[in-house]
Design a protein around this motif. Structure first.
Motif, PDB file in Angstrom:
ATOM      1  N   ASN A 134      12.265  12.815  -0.412  1.00 33.37           N
ATOM      2  CA  ASN A 134      13.045  12.431   0.199  1.00 33.37           C
ATOM      3  C   ASN A 134      14.271  10.828   0.444  1.00 33.37           C
ATOM      4  OD1 ASN A 134      15.727  12.828   1.194  1.00 33.37           O
ATOM      5  ND2 ASN A 134      15.207  13.544   2.793  1.00 33.37           N
ATOM      6  N   PRO A 135      14.693  10.476  -0.776  1.00 27.64           N
ATOM      7  CA  PRO A 135      15.682   9.264  -0.615  1.00 27.64           C
ATOM      8  C   PRO A 135      15.952   9.095   0.240  1.00 27.64           C
ATOM      9  CG  PRO A 135      16.481  10.810  -2.476  1.00 27.64           C
ATOM     10  CD  PRO A 135      15.235  11.563  -2.102  1.00 27.64           C
ATOM     11  N   GLY A 174      -3.027  16.569 -14.856  1.00 28.00           N
ATOM     12  CA  GLY A 174      -3.012  15.319 -13.476  1.00 28.00           C
ATOM     13  C   GLY A 174      -2.841  14.735 -13.269  1.00 28.00           C
ATOM     14  N   GLY A 175      -2.489  13.437 -14.172  1.00 27.37           N
ATOM     15  CA  GLY A 175      -2.565  11.912 -13.831  1.00 27.37           C
ATOM     16  C   GLY A 175      -1.710  12.463 -13.401  1.00 27.37           C
ATOM     17  N   PHE A 176      -0.828  12.920 -14.342  1.00 33.25           N
ATOM     18  CA  PHE A 176       1.147  12.153 -14.514  1.00 33.25           C
ATOM     19  C   PHE A 176       1.600  13.050 -13.269  1.00 33.25           C
ATOM     20  CE2 PHE A 176       5.403  13.916 -15.259  1.00 33.25           C
ATOM     21  CZ  PHE A 176       5.525  13.079 -15.882  1.00 33.25           C
ATOM     22  N   GLU A 177       1.141  14.601 -13.296  1.00 35.91           N
ATOM     23  CA  GLU A 177       1.163  14.820 -12.118  1.00 35.91           C
ATOM     24  C   GLU A 177       1.311  13.939 -10.529  1.00 35.91           C
ATOM     25  OE1 GLU A 177       0.936  19.366 -10.013  1.00 35.91           O
ATOM     26  OE2 GLU A 177       0.131  18.159 -11.233  1.00 35.91           O
ATOM     27  N   SER A 178      -0.315  13.829 -10.284  1.00 40.26           N
ATOM     28  CA  SER A 178      -0.405  12.624  -9.609  1.00 40.26           C
ATOM     29  C   SER A 178       0.311  11.727  -8.567  1.00 40.26           C
ATOM     30  CB  SER A 178      -1.726  12.153  -9.408  1.00 40.26           C
ATOM     31  OG  SER A 178      -2.098  11.906 -10.385  1.00 40.26           O
ATOM     32  N   THR A 179       0.559  10.557 -10.069  1.00 39.40           N
ATOM     33  CA  THR A 179       1.155   9.355 -10.592  1.00 39.40           C
ATOM     34  C   THR A 179       2.649   9.840  -9.817  1.00 39.40           C
ATOM     35  OG1 THR A 179      -0.061   8.624 -12.394  1.00 39.40           O
ATOM     36  CG2 THR A 179       2.544   7.510 -11.447  1.00 39.40           C
ATOM     37  N   VAL A 180       3.646  11.253 -10.571  1.00 41.55           N
ATOM     38  CA  VAL A 180       4.603  11.216  -9.459  1.00 41.55           C
ATOM     39  C   VAL A 180       4.855  11.799  -9.142  1.00 41.55           C
ATOM     40  CG1 VAL A 180       5.644  11.068 -12.357  1.00 41.55           C
ATOM     41  CG2 VAL A 180       5.159  12.943 -11.498  1.00 41.55           C
ATOM     42  N   ARG A 181       4.038  12.116  -8.469  1.00 40.66           N
ATOM     43  CA  ARG A 181       4.284  13.114  -6.839  1.00 40.66           C
ATOM     44  C   ARG A 181       5.224  12.671  -5.858  1.00 40.66           C
ATOM     45  NH1 ARG A 181       2.000  12.760  -2.092  1.00 40.66           N
ATOM     46  NH2 ARG A 181       0.844  11.057  -3.304  1.00 40.66           N
ATOM     47  N   VAL A 219       1.068  -1.324   0.404  1.00 41.53           N
ATOM     48  CA  VAL A 219      -0.217   0.263   0.103  1.00 41.53           C
ATOM     49  C   VAL A 219       0.913   1.507   0.130  1.00 41.53           C
ATOM     50  CG1 VAL A 219      -1.892  -1.418   0.741  1.00 41.53           C
ATOM     51  CG2 VAL A 219      -0.437  -0.210   2.657  1.00 41.53           C
ATOM     52  N   SER A 220       2.161   1.036   0.475  1.00 46.69           N
ATOM     53  CA  SER A 220       3.524   2.299   0.615  1.00 46.69           C
ATOM     54  C   SER A 220       4.296   2.725  -0.493  1.00 46.69           C
ATOM     55  CB  SER A 220       3.069   2.485   2.148  1.00 46.69           C
ATOM     56  OG  SER A 220       4.211   3.765   2.048  1.00 46.69           O
ATOM     57  N   HIS A 221       4.990   1.471   0.182  1.00 45.19           N
ATOM     58  CA  HIS A 221       6.482   1.160  -0.514  1.00 45.19           C
ATOM     59  C   HIS A 221       6.231   1.001  -2.268  1.00 45.19           C
ATOM     60  CE1 HIS A 221       7.607  -0.416   3.942  1.00 45.19           C
ATOM     61  NE2 HIS A 221       6.801   1.111   3.670  1.00 45.19           N
ATOM     62  N   ILE A 222       5.770   0.218  -3.037  1.00 46.84           N
ATOM     63  CA  ILE A 222       5.750  -0.173  -3.879  1.00 46.84           C
ATOM     64  C   ILE A 222       4.713   0.897  -4.987  1.00 46.84           C
ATOM     65  CG2 ILE A 222       3.249  -1.063  -4.124  1.00 46.84           C
ATOM     66  CD1 ILE A 222       5.880  -1.873  -6.538  1.00 46.84           C
ATOM     67  N   SER A 223       4.041   2.083  -4.644  1.00 49.38           N
ATOM     68  CA  SER A 223       3.409   3.576  -4.757  1.00 49.38           C
ATOM     69  C   SER A 223       4.773   4.405  -5.000  1.00 49.38           C
ATOM     70  CB  SER A 223       2.886   3.704  -4.016  1.00 49.38           C
ATOM     71  OG  SER A 223       1.570   3.170  -4.171  1.00 49.38           O
ATOM     72  N   HIS A 224       6.181   4.343  -4.306  1.00 50.37           N
ATOM     73  CA  HIS A 224       6.854   5.488  -4.084  1.00 50.37           C
ATOM     74  C   HIS A 224       7.991   4.468  -5.206  1.00 50.37           C
ATOM     75  CE1 HIS A 224       5.515   6.872  -0.674  1.00 50.37           C
ATOM     76  NE2 HIS A 224       6.201   7.383  -0.671  1.00 50.37           N
ATOM     77  N   ILE A 225       8.155   3.627  -5.744  1.00 51.56           N
ATOM     78  CA  ILE A 225       8.917   3.001  -6.057  1.00 51.56           C
ATOM     79  C   ILE A 225       8.501   2.601  -7.563  1.00 51.56           C
ATOM     80  CG2 ILE A 225       9.957   0.600  -7.325  1.00 51.56           C
ATOM     81  CD1 ILE A 225      10.660  -0.575  -5.297  1.00 51.56           C
ATOM     82  N   THR A 226       7.328   2.683  -7.958  1.00 55.83           N
ATOM     83  CA  THR A 226       6.913   2.908  -9.212  1.00 55.83           C
ATOM     84  C   THR A 226       6.452   4.429  -9.609  1.00 55.83           C
ATOM     85  OG1 THR A 226       4.752   1.159  -8.641  1.00 55.83           O
ATOM     86  CG2 THR A 226       4.454   2.500 -10.390  1.00 55.83           C
ATOM     87  N   SER A 227       6.525   5.632  -8.477  1.00 52.60           N
ATOM     88  CA  SER A 227       6.495   6.783  -8.813  1.00 52.60           C
ATOM     89  C   SER A 227       8.012   7.637  -9.384  1.00 52.60           C
ATOM     90  CB  SER A 227       5.915   7.322  -7.720  1.00 52.60           C
ATOM     91  OG  SER A 227       6.102   9.158  -8.254  1.00 52.60           O
ATOM     92  N   PHE A 228       8.795   6.674  -8.651  1.00 52.64           N
ATOM     93  CA  PHE A 228      10.677   7.005  -9.091  1.00 52.64           C
ATOM     94  C   PHE A 228      10.415   6.442 -10.472  1.00 52.64           C
ATOM     95  CE2 PHE A 228      11.126   7.541  -3.813  1.00 52.64           C
ATOM     96  CZ  PHE A 228      11.653   8.628  -4.076  1.00 52.64           C
ATOM     97  N   ALA A 229      10.215   5.259 -10.530  1.00 56.35           N
ATOM     98  CA  ALA A 229      10.522   4.495 -12.248  1.00 56.35           C
ATOM     99  C   ALA A 229      10.174   5.378 -12.742  1.00 56.35           C
ATOM    100  CB  ALA A 229      10.053   2.965 -11.670  1.00 56.35           C
ATOM    101  N   LEU A 230       8.553   5.794 -12.803  1.00 55.65           N
ATOM    102  CA  LEU A 230       8.258   6.514 -14.037  1.00 55.65           C
ATOM    103  C   LEU A 230       9.095   8.058 -14.232  1.00 55.65           C
ATOM    104  CD1 LEU A 230       5.838   6.782 -15.819  1.00 55.65           C
ATOM    105  CD2 LEU A 230       4.809   7.778 -14.264  1.00 55.65           C
ATOM    106  N   ALA A 231       9.487   8.169 -13.119  1.00 57.77           N
ATOM    107  CA  ALA A 231       9.730   9.178 -13.722  1.00 57.77           C
ATOM    108  C   ALA A 231      10.543   9.703 -14.031  1.00 57.77           C
ATOM    109  CB  ALA A 231      10.731  10.165 -12.077  1.00 57.77           C
ATOM    110  N   ASN A 232      11.993   9.053 -13.561  1.00 59.50           N
ATOM    111  CA  ASN A 232      13.238   8.317 -14.316  1.00 59.50           C
ATOM    112  C   ASN A 232      13.129   7.973 -16.058  1.00 59.50           C
ATOM    113  OD1 ASN A 232      14.908   8.709 -12.687  1.00 59.50           O
ATOM    114  ND2 ASN A 232      14.980   6.694 -11.867  1.00 59.50           N
TER     115      ASN A 232
END
Length: 282
Positions: A226-227, A214-221, A183-196
């Motif tokens: 902080n790494p 808005g869709g892109f912004e919310s997904t990569v927010r 519910v949390s950790h995969i969301s952050h990994i996905t966001s980091f990966a999509l931004a890259n």
């Protein structure tokens, strides 16, 4: 409820927690401990803390010590604090992983004065200036290994979180870490990966700025997170994160196969199945 509270780390979670304690009348005096003088001064200016002290002095003055720092340094910090407290003091943490910490303190003679907690709230921002009012209302807070903590310590922490309008959930540390991965950790990994991915493929940064909806912004927010905080979380919860990441890759491959084979019907089926999340997230 408390005369003196020490918050270890004066950032997003601890700063918001300090604000909430003051607003609810749960702490008369709040002491901040930070590894940088700059953060302490900023927290003082913002009114998050009443004074900044070295760790040992802060512990000696406090009824309650709250640790909200990256999870890799939380373990030695909590052990150090437990080495210094007495049976009248309470220690709690706000870490996003629980198994490694609980294992590290399980045999400590002051384990009973520690309450392992995880308030399930956060933003992509960090530092004292990221602290916000009414941050925890309506959110869940996980308490792990309640049975290993003194009843009085647990009851006080339950009362604190309930005063902040949080919903309490009780879990074993391994169950917490497994669920947090989904519910949390995969969301952050996905966001980091999509931004890259976007930064690699879209060299024109102006185009990203002009076209991002808005869709892109919310997904990569979350990619702005902080790494220094998230890398230790991923590493401590490595096995669970790898498990959910493998499943996520399987799902991505299904979408990729649909497009490669022009399988419109299965593409619709995958998305309709995903829509079932509406039952959980209203």
């Amino acid at each position: 409820m408390f005369n003196n509270v020490t918050i270890i780390g004066v950032g997003l979670i601890s700063g918001s927690f300090a604000l909430a304690l003051k607003e609810k009348g749960l702490a008369k005096h709040i002491i901040g401990v930070s590894r940088t003088r700059e953060s302490e001064q900023k927290a003082l200016q913002l009114g998050l803390i009443d004074e900044a002290l070295p760790l040992k002095e802060a512990i000696q003055k406090s009824d309650f010590i709250y640790v909200a720092i990256p999870v890799d340094v939380t373990i030695p910090m909590v052990v150090d604090i437990l080495d210094q407290i007495n049976d009248q003091q309470i220690v709690a943490d706000a870490g996003s992983t629980k198994m490694a910490l609980c294992k590290a303190v399980q045999l400590h003679p002051m384990r009973h004065r520690f309450v392992a907690t995880h308030p399930m709230w956060g933003t992509e921002y960090s530092g004292p200036e990221a602290a916000v009012h009414n941050a925890f209302a309506g959110r869940s807070c996980v308490i792990c290994e309640k049975e290993l903590s003194d009843t009085t310590a647990v009851q006080k922490m339950e009362a604190v979180y309930k005063s902040l309008s949080m919903h309490l959930v009780y879990m074993a540390p391994d169950a917490h870490d497994a669920h947090a991965a989904y519910v949390s950790h995969i969301s952050h990994i996905t966001s980091f990966a999509l931004a890259n991915t976007v930064l690699e493929k879209e060299k024109e940064e102006d185009a990203i700025f002009d076209l991002a909806g808005g869709g892109f912004e919310s997904t990569v927010r979350l990619a702005k997170s902080n790494p220094a905080m998230w890398a230790p979380i991923f590493m401590q919860n490595r096995e669970n994160v790898l498990d959910v990441l493998n499943e996520h890759i399987v799902q991505l491959r299904k979408f990729k196969a649909c497009l490669e084979k022009e399988n419109y019907n299965y593409l619709i089926e995958l998305m309709e199945n995903a829509n079932k999340i509406k039952r959980i997230l209203q």
